[in-house]
Design a protein around this motif. Structure first.
Motif, PDB file in Angstrom:
ATOM      1  N   THR A   1      36.451  45.177  39.969  1.00  0.00           N
ATOM      2  CA  THR A   1      37.456  44.580  39.184  1.00  0.00           C
ATOM      3  C   THR A   1      38.549  43.689  40.168  1.00  0.00           C
ATOM      4  O   THR A   1      38.617  42.856  39.978  1.00  0.00           O
ATOM      5  N   LYS A   2      39.010  44.566  41.139  1.00  0.00           N
ATOM      6  CA  LYS A   2      39.952  44.042  42.047  1.00  0.00           C
ATOM      7  C   LYS A   2      39.118  42.668  42.873  1.00  0.00           C
ATOM      8  O   LYS A   2      39.809  41.608  42.957  1.00  0.00           O
ATOM      9  N   GLN A   3      37.902  43.018  43.378  1.00  0.00           N
ATOM     10  CA  GLN A   3      37.309  42.068  44.084  1.00  0.00           C
ATOM     11  C   GLN A   3      36.913  40.698  43.080  1.00  0.00           C
ATOM     12  O   GLN A   3      37.157  39.677  43.784  1.00  0.00           O
ATOM     13  N   ALA A   4      36.659  40.997  41.868  1.00  0.00           N
ATOM     14  CA  ALA A   4      36.166  39.945  40.896  1.00  0.00           C
ATOM     15  C   ALA A   4      37.312  39.035  40.431  1.00  0.00           C
ATOM     16  O   ALA A   4      37.270  38.000  40.045  1.00  0.00           O
ATOM     17  N   GLN A   5      38.460  39.822  40.527  1.00  0.00           N
ATOM     18  CA  GLN A   5      39.899  39.232  39.574  1.00  0.00           C
ATOM     19  C   GLN A   5      40.077  37.877  40.202  1.00  0.00           C
ATOM     20  O   GLN A   5      40.372  36.908  39.137  1.00  0.00           O
ATOM     21  N   PRO A   6      40.126  37.517  41.318  1.00  0.00           N
ATOM     22  CA  PRO A   6      40.676  36.274  41.743  1.00  0.00           C
ATOM     23  C   PRO A   6      39.534  35.054  41.286  1.00  0.00           C
ATOM     24  O   PRO A   6      40.012  33.878  40.563  1.00  0.00           O
ATOM     25  N   GLN A   7      38.444  35.453  41.291  1.00  0.00           N
ATOM     26  CA  GLN A   7      37.432  34.154  40.699  1.00  0.00           C
ATOM     27  C   GLN A   7      37.201  34.228  39.352  1.00  0.00           C
ATOM     28  O   GLN A   7      37.420  33.341  38.702  1.00  0.00           O
TER      29      GLN A   7
END
Length: 171
Positions: A49-55
């Motif tokens: 989730t943290k990795q995908a959040q900006p996208q």
């Protein structure tokens, strides 16, 4: 067509007190293993989730901007898009306008109730009648023979609590 077979766990009944204690220890071991696995899974979900959040945020922002532009265009050209209707088909999708049903929102319900009753508008106040279970438990003899009421007493639950050491982090 596939046939689904249901199997139930077969109980292995301990034969001695030592076997029973060993099984309780195994239950505790399995529960802790389950919780570790669940925690690892949640850690992985958190990392993804943290990795995908900006996208996700960038895509959401772009969608909102496009929706705003489409709505502005359609509002300006509603008559030619819909005529007298409420829906327009634009080949790649459709836009429509729908009237929401009326709704009531109440803030400070107690004050509103008092005001309605004080002004003689009791027809807007709902009085809810329901059986009082607490009173029934206090006088079970008075309810004997009444259809639809049964009072259950003496139900015993069997609980297994494996021993665990607890650790607290000092504040």
């Amino acid at each position: 067509m596939a046939t689904r077979l249901k199997t139930k766990a077969t109980a292995v009944v301990p034969q001695t007190q030592t076997d029973c204690a060993a099984d309780i220890k195994r239950i505790g071991d399995l529960q802790r293993q389950f919780e570790r696995l669940r925690a690892d899974m949640n850690d992985q979900i958190g990392a993804i989730t943290k990795q995908a959040q900006p996208q996700l945020e960038a895509l959401h922002t772009e969608v909102l901007a496009l929706q705003d532009g489409v709505q502005r265009y359609c509002e300006a050209h509603r008559a030619e898009l819909c005529g007298k209707g409420k829906t327009a088909n634009l080949i790649t999708g459709e836009v429509s306008w729908r009237q929401r049903p009326p709704s009531v929102s109440i803030r400070g319900a107690e004050a509103v109730l008092e005001t309605l009753l004080r002004m003689g508008l009791g027809r807007f106040v709902r009085v809810k009648q329901e059986p009082n279970k607490e009173a029934m438990l206090n006088e079970p003899e008075a309810l004997k023979g009444i259809a639809g009421i049964s009072i259950t007493t003496g139900v015993e639950d069997f609980i297994i609590t494996p021993f665990e050491a607890t650790a607290e982090v000092p504040a």
